[in-house]
Design a protein around this motif. Structure first.
Motif, PDB file in Angstrom:
ATOM      1  N   PRO A 276      22.950  68.961  64.013  1.00 37.93           N
ATOM      2  CA  PRO A 276      22.630  67.539  63.796  1.00 37.93           C
ATOM      3  C   PRO A 276      22.127  66.824  65.056  1.00 37.93           C
ATOM      4  CG  PRO A 276      24.706  68.093  62.733  1.00 37.93           C
ATOM      5  CD  PRO A 276      24.318  69.276  63.570  1.00 37.93           C
TER       6      PRO A 276
ATOM      7  N   THR B 228      18.317  67.356  65.159  1.00 40.74           N
ATOM      8  CA  THR B 228      17.526  66.470  64.297  1.00 40.74           C
ATOM      9  C   THR B 228      17.538  65.037  64.827  1.00 40.74           C
ATOM     10  OG1 THR B 228      19.397  66.134  62.776  1.00 40.74           O
ATOM     11  CG2 THR B 228      17.823  67.897  62.233  1.00 40.74           C
ATOM     12  N   LEU B 229      18.658  64.610  65.377  1.00 38.86           N
ATOM     13  CA  LEU B 229      18.714  63.277  65.975  1.00 38.86           C
ATOM     14  C   LEU B 229      17.777  63.185  67.177  1.00 38.86           C
ATOM     15  CD1 LEU B 229      19.969  60.457  66.089  1.00 38.86           C
ATOM     16  CD2 LEU B 229      21.812  61.421  67.489  1.00 38.86           C
TER      17      LEU B 229
ATOM     18  N   SER C 119      23.389  68.119  55.578  1.00 37.91           N
ATOM     19  CA  SER C 119      23.150  66.997  56.487  1.00 37.91           C
ATOM     20  C   SER C 119      21.911  67.189  57.348  1.00 37.91           C
ATOM     21  CB  SER C 119      24.369  66.760  57.376  1.00 37.91           C
ATOM     22  OG  SER C 119      24.626  67.887  58.178  1.00 37.91           O
TER      23      SER C 119
ATOM     24  N   SER D   7      18.497  64.845  57.069  1.00 35.46           N
ATOM     25  CA  SER D   7      18.290  63.900  58.175  1.00 35.46           C
ATOM     26  C   SER D   7      16.947  63.213  57.967  1.00 35.46           C
ATOM     27  CB  SER D   7      18.319  64.628  59.520  1.00 35.46           C
ATOM     28  OG  SER D   7      17.153  65.418  59.682  1.00 35.46           O
TER      29      SER D   7
END
Length: 185
Positions: free
Chosen positions: A83, A86-87, A130, A134
């Motif tokens: 995650p 992707t952030l 998740s 995203s």
């Protein structure tokens, strides 16, 4: 020639659970290969924090040791970092964007391969997980699927949460008939 009546739309459920860790592996490999630029400072800082290192040199030593001897724990560590990749892509990291774009391209191909098996032009695609859900990954996949010259792909919310889907699959394996009206409530 056999003709089969098919519904107007088909739903393809795409999950990106196991491959999510591959985003993290790819991002780490890019950093270790010496490809960072100024846009990657945040990604690298998160990497150092995640693996509890203070410098790229320490991170490289950890990498040479294989990060974690237990493969399952290592994969879990990388999966937990996905995650952040992707952030970082959303925040402009060139490495994260490159890694995410490659993953989205593979997902696009998978969706289109499955979609090519349906006669109908309109196909709904549900994303589960998740990382694939995203905003960066979802928007890139939407962009790529909209450009398909023949099929009309549309991203939709899954009908059920992943747990309900798992239960329905278990019922199917056991030969138990599930009442979809109850599952929808």
């Amino acid at each position: 020639m056999n003709t089969v009546h098919e519904p107007e739309t088909w739903i393809i459920a795409i999950t990106h659970i196991a491959p999510a860790r591959h985003l993290a592996y790819d991002a780490v490999y890019e950093v270790l290969a010496g490809r960072p630029d100024d846009s990657n400072e945040g990604l690298i800082a998160e990497m150092m924090q995640h693996w509890k290192t203070n410098s790229l040199e320490q991170f490289q030593v950890l990498a040479r040791r294989g990060f974690e001897p237990d493969m399952m724990k290592r994969d879990q560590q990388f999966g937990q970092f996905a995650p952040y990749v992707t952030l970082a892509a959303e925040q402009g990291s060139s490495i994260a964007r490159s890694v995410c774009n490659r993953a989205v391209e593979q997902l696009r191909l998978g969706v289109e391969l499955v979609g090519s098996n349906f006669a109908e032009r309109s196909i709904d695609v549900a994303l589960i997980g998740s990382v694939i859900c995203s905003s960066y990954m979802r928007s890139k996949l939407t962009e790529m699927l909209i450009a398909h010259p023949v099929k009309q792909y549309r991203l939709v919310d899954p009908l059920f949460p992943p747990v309900v889907g798992a239960i329905l699959l278990a019922y199917k394996e056991l030969g138990v008939q599930a009442d979809m009206n109850v599952a929808m409530k």
